[in-house]
Design an enzyme around this catalytic site. Structure first.
Site, PDB file in Angstrom:
ATOM      1  N   LYS A 118       0.832  -1.201   0.000  1.00  0.00           N
ATOM      2  CA  LYS A 118       0.000   0.000   0.000  1.00  0.00           C
ATOM      3  C   LYS A 118       0.870   1.255   0.000  1.00  0.00           C
ATOM      4  O   LYS A 118       0.712   2.145  -0.844  1.00  0.00           O
ATOM      5  CB  LYS A 118      -0.913   0.010   1.245  1.00  0.00           C
ATOM      6  N   ASP A 137      -5.947   0.584   0.050  1.00  0.00           N
ATOM      7  CA  ASP A 137      -6.020   0.553   1.508  1.00  0.00           C
ATOM      8  C   ASP A 137      -7.393  -0.010   1.887  1.00  0.00           C
ATOM      9  O   ASP A 137      -8.120  -0.510   1.030  1.00  0.00           O
ATOM     10  CB  ASP A 137      -5.790   1.950   2.100  1.00  0.00           C
TER      11      ASP A 137
END
Ligand code: SF4
Length: 229
Positions: A118, A137
């Site tokens: 991420k 996310d």
């Protein structure tokens, strides 16, 4: 995505995008702000990053700070003690292994302490202007499943599924659009479906089930995939 593009215009940018815009896409500052942002409110991330960068704004300078000082500067971000250790270790490695620069590949970025896919993807998108990455996310994971774009159980799986179903032109902005939507409208609990500009495009998968999960992050139930972007 076009409806979403219009709808998010009235909302604040997510903290890391704000820092990126203010710092002319400084890869180092985007990296550190993203590290601090996990499980932390946007306003807290922004304030903590600003305090840290006012004291030290290069990997060399941050690497010289004692961990206790970093803890004090970034408090009250979530897990601030762990993050302070990661920030310092990260900066030491940037100095010793990468000549004080943030590396520009996902493979190198994920070798840094506390940096997962991420964070690496967001740094590549915001600081290196990559159009080849999608940053997933928990907001992107949740909303992509509710919309029915993907049927997945974890963010890394969602990232791979989105590469297959999302139009390539949207890859760099999926995170910005869905995080903004997730913070303001498609919240984990009690999403505001009645006020939602993309409701006509949404299958609302698992939404009814989430209404009783007060205070908990909703994880969509797996279900057969029916639609794409
Ligand atoms: S209609 Fe509801 S579940 Fe679907 S994106 Fe909008 S707020 Fe989220």
């Amino acid at each position: 995505m076009r409806s979403l593009e219009r709808a998010i215009a009235k909302y604040d940018l997510p903290a890391v995008e704000k820092i990126s815009a203010a710092q002319a896409e400084s890869a180092f500052q985007v990296l550190i702000a993203t590290l601090l942002s996990a499980r932390t409110q946007d306003a807290t991330t922004h304030a903590a990053s600003t305090r840290l960068f006012q004291r030290a704004w290069t990997p060399q300078a941050v690497a010289k700070l004692p961990v206790r000082d970093i803890e004090r500067l970034i408090y009250p971000v979530g897990f601030y003690r762990t993050k302070a250790r990661h920030v310092k270790a990260c900066c030491e490695i940037l100095v010793s292994r990468f000549g004080g620069r943030v590396p520009g590949t996902l493979e190198e970025l994920v070798t840094l302490p506390g940096v997962g896919r991420k964070t690496a993807n967001l740094v590549l998108i915001l600081a290196f202007r990559s159009r080849e990455n999608i940053c997933v996310d928990i907001h992107v994971h949740r909303i992509s499943n509710r919309l029915g774009w993907v049927t997945t159980l974890a963010p890394d799986e969602t990232e791979q599924a989105l590469y297959r179903v999302a139009g390539r032109r949207w890859w760099p902005v999926i995170n910005q659009y869905l995080v903004t939507w997730g913070q303001n409208v498609c919240r984990p609990v009690s999403p505001r479906c009645g006020d939602c500009a993309i409701a006509p495009h949404c299958q609302k998968i698992g939404v009814e089930d989430s209404r009783h999960l007060v205070g908990a992050e909703h994880q969509p139930r797996p279900r057969a995939k029916r639609g794409t972007t």
